[in-house]
Design a protein around this motif. Structure first.
Motif, PDB file in Angstrom:
ATOM      1  N   GLY A 198       0.687  -1.093   0.063  1.00  0.00           N
ATOM      2  CA  GLY A 198       0.166  -0.335  -0.120  1.00  0.00           C
ATOM      3  C   GLY A 198       0.550   1.405  -0.190  1.00  0.00           C
ATOM      4  N   ASP A 199      -0.143   2.514   0.059  1.00  0.00           N
ATOM      5  CA  ASP A 199       0.732   3.460  -0.723  1.00  0.00           C
ATOM      6  C   ASP A 199       1.096   4.187   1.111  1.00  0.00           C
ATOM      7  OD1 ASP A 199      -0.352   3.795  -2.749  1.00  0.00           O
ATOM      8  OD2 ASP A 199      -1.895   5.229  -2.314  1.00  0.00           O
ATOM      9  N   ALA A 200       1.270   3.470   2.111  1.00  0.00           N
ATOM     10  CA  ALA A 200       1.510   4.187   3.316  1.00  0.00           C
ATOM     11  C   ALA A 200       3.335   4.006   3.439  1.00  0.00           C
ATOM     12  CB  ALA A 200       1.206   3.646   4.344  1.00  0.00           C
ATOM     13  N   TYR A 201       3.962   2.187   2.958  1.00  0.00           N
ATOM     14  CA  TYR A 201       4.793   1.954   2.813  1.00  0.00           C
ATOM     15  C   TYR A 201       5.771   2.418   1.508  1.00  0.00           C
ATOM     16  CZ  TYR A 201       3.387  -1.730   6.182  1.00  0.00           C
ATOM     17  OH  TYR A 201       2.536  -2.387   7.622  1.00  0.00           O
ATOM     18  N   PHE A 202       4.500   2.379   0.750  1.00  0.00           N
ATOM     19  CA  PHE A 202       5.940   2.756  -1.091  1.00  0.00           C
ATOM     20  C   PHE A 202       5.734   4.351  -0.778  1.00  0.00           C
ATOM     21  CE2 PHE A 202       5.041   4.815  -5.142  1.00  0.00           C
ATOM     22  CZ  PHE A 202       5.639   4.115  -5.729  1.00  0.00           C
ATOM     23  N   ASN A 203       5.097   4.859  -0.270  1.00  0.00           N
ATOM     24  CA  ASN A 203       5.581   6.301   0.066  1.00  0.00           C
ATOM     25  C   ASN A 203       6.519   6.532   1.065  1.00  0.00           C
ATOM     26  OD1 ASN A 203       3.381   7.452  -1.667  1.00  0.00           O
ATOM     27  ND2 ASN A 203       2.038   7.856  -0.243  1.00  0.00           N
ATOM     28  N   GLU A 204       7.104   6.260   2.135  1.00  0.00           N
ATOM     29  CA  GLU A 204       7.725   6.239   2.456  1.00  0.00           C
ATOM     30  C   GLU A 204       9.469   5.802   2.313  1.00  0.00           C
ATOM     31  OE1 GLU A 204       8.553   4.811   7.244  1.00  0.00           O
ATOM     32  OE2 GLU A 204       6.702   6.305   6.673  1.00  0.00           O
ATOM     33  N   LYS A 596      17.063  -5.591   8.384  1.00  0.00           N
ATOM     34  CA  LYS A 596      16.016  -6.776   8.492  1.00  0.00           C
ATOM     35  C   LYS A 596      14.965  -6.641   9.500  1.00  0.00           C
ATOM     36  CE  LYS A 596      17.577 -10.606  10.840  1.00  0.00           C
ATOM     37  NZ  LYS A 596      18.164 -11.581  11.405  1.00  0.00           N
ATOM     38  N   ASN A 597      15.127  -6.601  10.456  1.00  0.00           N
ATOM     39  CA  ASN A 597      14.730  -6.442  11.289  1.00  0.00           C
ATOM     40  C   ASN A 597      13.099  -4.973  11.202  1.00  0.00           C
ATOM     41  OD1 ASN A 597      14.908  -8.305  13.305  1.00  0.00           O
ATOM     42  ND2 ASN A 597      16.596  -7.332  13.926  1.00  0.00           N
ATOM     43  N   THR A 598      12.879  -4.024   9.901  1.00  0.00           N
ATOM     44  CA  THR A 598      12.329  -3.080   9.580  1.00  0.00           C
ATOM     45  C   THR A 598      12.023  -4.014   8.315  1.00  0.00           C
ATOM     46  OG1 THR A 598      14.103  -1.338  10.309  1.00  0.00           O
ATOM     47  CG2 THR A 598      12.730  -1.325   9.281  1.00  0.00           C
ATOM     48  N   LEU A 620      18.458   3.813   4.114  1.00  0.00           N
ATOM     49  CA  LEU A 620      19.079   3.617   5.449  1.00  0.00           C
ATOM     50  C   LEU A 620      19.243   4.868   6.025  1.00  0.00           C
ATOM     51  CD1 LEU A 620      20.209   1.553   7.102  1.00  0.00           C
ATOM     52  CD2 LEU A 620      22.358   2.002   6.127  1.00  0.00           C
ATOM     53  N   PRO A 621      20.293   6.321   5.846  1.00  0.00           N
ATOM     54  CA  PRO A 621      20.100   7.094   6.345  1.00  0.00           C
ATOM     55  C   PRO A 621      19.276   7.945   6.946  1.00  0.00           C
ATOM     56  CG  PRO A 621      21.085   7.717   4.574  1.00  0.00           C
ATOM     57  CD  PRO A 621      20.466   5.928   4.427  1.00  0.00           C
ATOM     58  N   VAL A 622      18.191   7.623   5.854  1.00  0.00           N
ATOM     59  CA  VAL A 622      16.731   8.335   6.472  1.00  0.00           C
ATOM     60  C   VAL A 622      15.757   7.660   7.040  1.00  0.00           C
ATOM     61  CG1 VAL A 622      14.598   8.821   4.743  1.00  0.00           C
ATOM     62  CG2 VAL A 622      16.720   9.303   3.669  1.00  0.00           C
ATOM     63  N   GLN A 623      15.383   6.431   7.032  1.00  0.00           N
ATOM     64  CA  GLN A 623      14.929   5.626   8.179  1.00  0.00           C
ATOM     65  C   GLN A 623      15.901   5.831   9.011  1.00  0.00           C
ATOM     66  OE1 GLN A 623      12.541   3.890   6.986  1.00  0.00           O
ATOM     67  NE2 GLN A 623      12.071   3.431   9.177  1.00  0.00           N
ATOM     68  N   ASN A 628       9.281   7.982  13.977  1.00  0.00           N
ATOM     69  CA  ASN A 628       8.226   7.714  13.623  1.00  0.00           C
ATOM     70  C   ASN A 628       7.975   6.499  11.642  1.00  0.00           C
ATOM     71  OD1 ASN A 628       6.305   8.067  15.836  1.00  0.00           O
ATOM     72  ND2 ASN A 628       6.464  10.254  14.854  1.00  0.00           N
ATOM     73  N   SER A 629       7.650   5.755  12.186  1.00  0.00           N
ATOM     74  CA  SER A 629       7.466   5.057  10.579  1.00  0.00           C
ATOM     75  C   SER A 629       6.545   3.978  10.314  1.00  0.00           C
ATOM     76  CB  SER A 629       9.063   4.031   9.841  1.00  0.00           C
ATOM     77  OG  SER A 629       8.424   3.873   9.404  1.00  0.00           O
ATOM     78  N   VAL A 630       5.703   3.715   8.840  1.00  0.00           N
ATOM     79  CA  VAL A 630       4.910   2.538   9.212  1.00  0.00           C
ATOM     80  C   VAL A 630       5.469   1.127   9.051  1.00  0.00           C
ATOM     81  CG1 VAL A 630       4.924   2.237   6.795  1.00  0.00           C
ATOM     82  CG2 VAL A 630       2.913   1.047   8.347  1.00  0.00           C
ATOM     83  N   TRP A 631       7.115   1.108   9.410  1.00  0.00           N
ATOM     84  CA  TRP A 631       7.372  -0.086   8.990  1.00  0.00           C
ATOM     85  C   TRP A 631       8.384  -0.124  10.027  1.00  0.00           C
ATOM     86  CZ3 TRP A 631       8.487  -2.629   3.991  1.00  0.00           C
ATOM     87  CH2 TRP A 631       8.036  -1.417   3.133  1.00  0.00           C
ATOM     88  N   TRP A 632       8.625   0.052  11.511  1.00  0.00           N
ATOM     89  CA  TRP A 632       8.755   0.107  12.317  1.00  0.00           C
ATOM     90  C   TRP A 632       8.095  -0.733  12.652  1.00  0.00           C
ATOM     91  CZ3 TRP A 632      13.600   1.056  12.116  1.00  0.00           C
ATOM     92  CH2 TRP A 632      13.267   3.268  12.005  1.00  0.00           C
ATOM     93  N   ASP A 633       6.693  -1.687  12.711  1.00  0.00           N
ATOM     94  CA  ASP A 633       6.386  -2.749  13.332  1.00  0.00           C
ATOM     95  C   ASP A 633       6.148  -3.883  13.272  1.00  0.00           C
ATOM     96  OD1 ASP A 633       3.665  -3.649  14.546  1.00  0.00           O
ATOM     97  OD2 ASP A 633       2.473  -3.805  13.102  1.00  0.00           O
ATOM     98  N   ASN A 634       6.489  -4.901  13.662  1.00  0.00           N
ATOM     99  CA  ASN A 634       6.873  -6.698  12.883  1.00  0.00           C
ATOM    100  C   ASN A 634       5.517  -6.773  13.086  1.00  0.00           C
ATOM    101  OD1 ASN A 634       7.032  -8.594  12.564  1.00  0.00           O
ATOM    102  ND2 ASN A 634       8.955  -8.728  13.732  1.00  0.00           N
TER     103      ASN A 634
END
Length: 794
Positions: A198-204, A596-598, A620-623, A628-634
């Motif tokens: 989805g867009d949230a992951y893609f846009n980040e 990997k964990n992200t 990498l440097p941006v993340q 706050n990031s949608v990618w943090w959640d496992n």
């Protein structure tokens, strides 16, 4: 006792016989560096001086003879390399290596390179200088095939020699162009993120393209006249010829050098292999001179210099590949929709010859956008018809003219005219001359789509709305001529605005670019020795900031003394990747666990593709800075939403435990030299019994990924870093002392395993040393190795 003596005599005779046979076999297979040979098609004799590293200095009375001689000596040193590279684009590797190369052959034979080569050759001006000299070069190559010694690889693999044609030469250009392209590694991955997550992951992810930019500035002034992804990745990995990857180059203007003359620097980054990719040759006639670096089967050097000018290249990284989703006619799968009508696919039958197997026959469908990848890549899971549009096969090909004109330029204007004819692959053409001109041209045919169209995901092939609207004039390409800051550079990074837009591409992270600018800008007394040291710079400006941002989110409440030591080492790290540093070991394992964990839980199988693209180095440097990031959640932990602190802390703990098990409990002994190495691999060296004979290395090395001394490796689960690519040559041309310009290549000039020049530069290269690129004729004539080619009456 008599019987024993007789047995010993027999054994001694056998041993002497084996030694004698080995000596004879070795000496007959060495390249011929001295004596006289008679060669067909020569008009006059050609004298070739081989210097102490095996570079031929070809002296001829005319260019036609010079290029025949060049083809001959190039073939005697690199015929096996020529054989491999001509087979790639034609899909002929499985003829000699068997069925393991079938899928790779299907990919390349389906790209349309051969068809584009044939079409181009039909339209060539047969009276032009580029054509005539290219044919002279091929005449020299084929002369060697007729009368020269066959390299041992042909015997080991069981390959018959075949004469070379102009089509083979153009197929090499096609392979080069495809290996430069990055879209096939990135677009399918981004498309999958958008469609599945989805867009949230893609846009980040795509948001990082506008952050952390060190832009190459455009500035034009007058001349000084003076007086698919994972599948495609896996197919490319088995190639026996290395792909083109990145590069550095900078040209320092006269006002910033101690001696008041231009200094030119270039080190193209290419996959390591044995032999090295470049073949050096110095050609001199009454009306022409060039010390050049040649690709196999390419007569005109892509890197070169003489006493008047120097030139080189880096990869532009522009976007010249686009993927289209076609819409089949529901009533006829041989047709596809375009706007309001249905068009017929062009269907081409392909035949692959396979060693010890029956021929493989398959068909490819081709739309107006290009070949359908579904018919080329067996693993393509997307059932929709996906066509690849590639500018290289779409537009007129003038690449032979480009190579000729940039190597035969009389001035900056001539060089620019040659550079302007390149359509693909996109290259940054770098230039400097004795009249104190410096320049950079981003060459390649650029084009525009409609506003707001994002081209790094699949485009709509049926609508007609996602088509190229216009091609830009070369004057709108990024470029700089004699800029006010007195230097030009390229490190595959984003060029500044052109045509009121940032041209889309797959530009690399700013690491090397930022370091180059930081070193170049403040200093105004550069010397040849200074830039030699700069080429070996192992410092990343980005990595310490990434480490700092991650450590700020680390939970430090429950750390052992050794873990605290590791943290302090990372905190105090200046980004250096020297052999005795500990921080690079900790950093690389830390970011492996962090990425990997992200990302792995959401991406699944696609994660391995994501982390093996240059795109991740921009992410990498941006993340690492994001709170706050949608990618943090496992997503695999259904009842919990992870925070950045949890991801970072778990990543550090996992990294520390791995390193303790791998390298021991003493953190201070986790030296970079213990985990990084390089081996220059020969195609035949993949056979275990022949590895030590044909491969060069392995060696401990220094450097890191995306530092100026770029040593490219995968960061993976192994915790060891096997360098697969890096500087294919390091070149320095100082116009205050042009006769003593410097270069080095990773292994040696010759691809013949019995030659003394097979690996005689390897240790020098690892130690950061250079050898002279000789131009002074009196010095050249001191060589003890002189080969004279004379006309052969037919």
């Amino acid at each position: 006792m008599k019987i024993l003596r007789n047995i010993l005599k027999i054994l001694a005779v056998l041993i002497l016989g084996i030694v004698a046979f080995g000596w004879y076999y070795k000496t007959t297979l060495e390249p011929k560096y001295t004596g006289e040979l008679k060669i067909k098609s020569l008009k006059e004799a050609v004298t070739i001086y081989f210097d102490e590293i095996g570079v031929p200095h070809i002296n001829a009375n005319n260019q036609q003879d010079a290029y025949i001689a060049l083809g001959y000596v190039h073939a005697q040193d690199r015929l096996w390399q020529m054989e491999l590279i001509r087979r790639i684009a034609a899909g002929r590797l499985s003829e000699i290596f068997g069925e393991k190369l079938i899928r790779t052959d299907k990919l390349f034979s389906g790209l349309g390179i051969e068809e584009a080569s044939a079409k181009t050759i039909e339209n060539l001006d047969k009276n032009s200088a580029p054509y005539k000299l290219a044919m002279a070069y091929l005449e020299g190559v084929n002369n060697y095939i007729e009368q020269g010694k066959t390299p041992i690889e042909f015997t080991l693999v069981g390959v018959e020699k075949e004469k070379y044609t102009l089509k083979d030469m153009y197929n090499v250009f096609g392979y080069m162009a495809f290996s430069f392209a990055v879209a096939h590694k990135t677009d399918p991955m981004l498309n999958e993120v958008k469609e599945k997550l989805g867009d949230a992951y893609f846009n980040e992810l795509i948001g990082v393209e506008k952050e952390n930019l060190t832009l190459i500035k455009n500035e034009k002034n007058p001349e000084i006249t003076g007086t698919f992804s994972q599948a495609i990745n896996s197919l490319m990995e088995v190639l026996p010829i290395s792909p083109f990857i990145g590069s550095n180059s900078w040209v320092i203007g006269a006002n910033k050098t101690k001696n008041g003359k231009v200094i030119f620097v270039n080190d193209p980054h290419i996959g390591f292999s044995q032999p090295s990719v470049w073949y050096q040759a110095h050609v001199k006639t009454p009306d022409y001179e060039m010390y050049g670096f040649h690709l196999a089967l390419v007569p005109f050097p892509l890197l070169g210099h003489n006493k008047n000018y120097a030139y080189g290249l880096t990869m532009f990284e522009n976007d010249d590949v686009d993927f289209y989703v076609e819409e089949n006619n529901p009533e006829n799968n041989n047709q596809y929709k375009f706007k309001d009508s249905f068009l017929k696919y062009n269907v081409v039958e392909k035949r692959l010859k396979i060693k010890d197997k029956k021929d493989s026959i398959y068909t490819i469908k081709i739309s107006k956008h290009g070949s359908l990848m579904n018919g080329i890549i067996d693993q393509l899971k997307d059932k929709r018809p996906i066509a690849m549009q590639w500018i290289y096969t779409k537009l007129e090909n003038k690449i032979l003219d480009v190579a000729y004109e940039i190597s035969h330029a009389k001035n900056l204007t001539d060089f620019k005219n040659g550079a302007s004819k390149l359509h693909a692959p996109g290259l940054n053409m770098m230039y400097g001359d004795s009249k104190n001109n410096i320049a950079w041209f981003a060459s390649g045919k650029l084009y525009k789509y409609r506003d707001s169209l994002y081209t790094k995901t699949f485009l709509n092939g049926a609508s007609g709305k996602d088509e190229i609207l216009e091609y830009l004039d070369f004057e709108e390409n990024p470029q700089a001529i004699n800029p006010s800051n007195n230097y030009v550079y390229s490190a595959n990074n984003q060029p500044d605005s052109i045509a009121n837009m940032l041209y889309p591409g797959y530009y690399l992270s700013e690491d090397r670019a930022k370091r180059i600018v930081d070193l170049l800008a403040p200093k105004n007394d550069w010397t040849k020795n200074d830039v030699a040291k700069m080429l070996l710079d192992n410092t990343s400006l980005t990595a310490p900031n990434v480490a700092k941002n991650l450590l700020e989110s680390l939970d430090k409440s429950n750390l052992s003394a050794s873990e605290k030591t590791a943290i302090e080492i990372l905190k105090n790290w200046k980004g250096n990747f020297d052999k005795n540093e500990v921080a690079p070991v900790i950093y690389n394992r830390f970011i492996y666990e962090f990425q990997k964990n992200t990302f792995a839980d959401e991406m699944g199988e696609g994660y391995s593709q994501f982390v093996n693209t240059p795109f991740v180095e921009k992410v990498l440097p941006v993340q690492a800075k994001r709170e706050n990031s949608v990618w943090w959640d496992n997503v695999s932990t259904k009842d919990k939403v992870e925070t950045k602190q949890e991801i970072v802390t778990n990543s550090f703990k996992n990294a520390f435990l791995f390193l303790k098990n791998q390298l021991g409990t003493n953190v201070e002994r986790w030296k970079w030299e213990r985990v990084i190495s390089v081996e220059y691999k020969h195609a035949v060296g993949e056979v275990a019994a022949l590895r030590s004979f044909f491969n060069v290395g392995p060696f401990v090395t220094a450097g890191g990924d995306q530092v100026i001394n770029n040593q490219i490796y995968n960061i993976d689960s192994t915790g060891v870093y096997k360098v697969v690519a890096g500087p294919s040559t390091r070149r320095i041309v100082d116009f205050s002392d042009v006769d003593n310009s410097l270069a080095i290549i990773p292994t040696g000039q010759s691809g013949r395993v019995f030659s003394k020049h097979y690996k005689d530069q390897a240790i020098k290269y690892l130690n950061g040393e250079f050898v002279k690129m000789k131009l002074n004729l009196s010095e050249i004539r001191e060589s003890k190795n002189v080969l004279i080619l004379k006309p052969k009456k037919e």
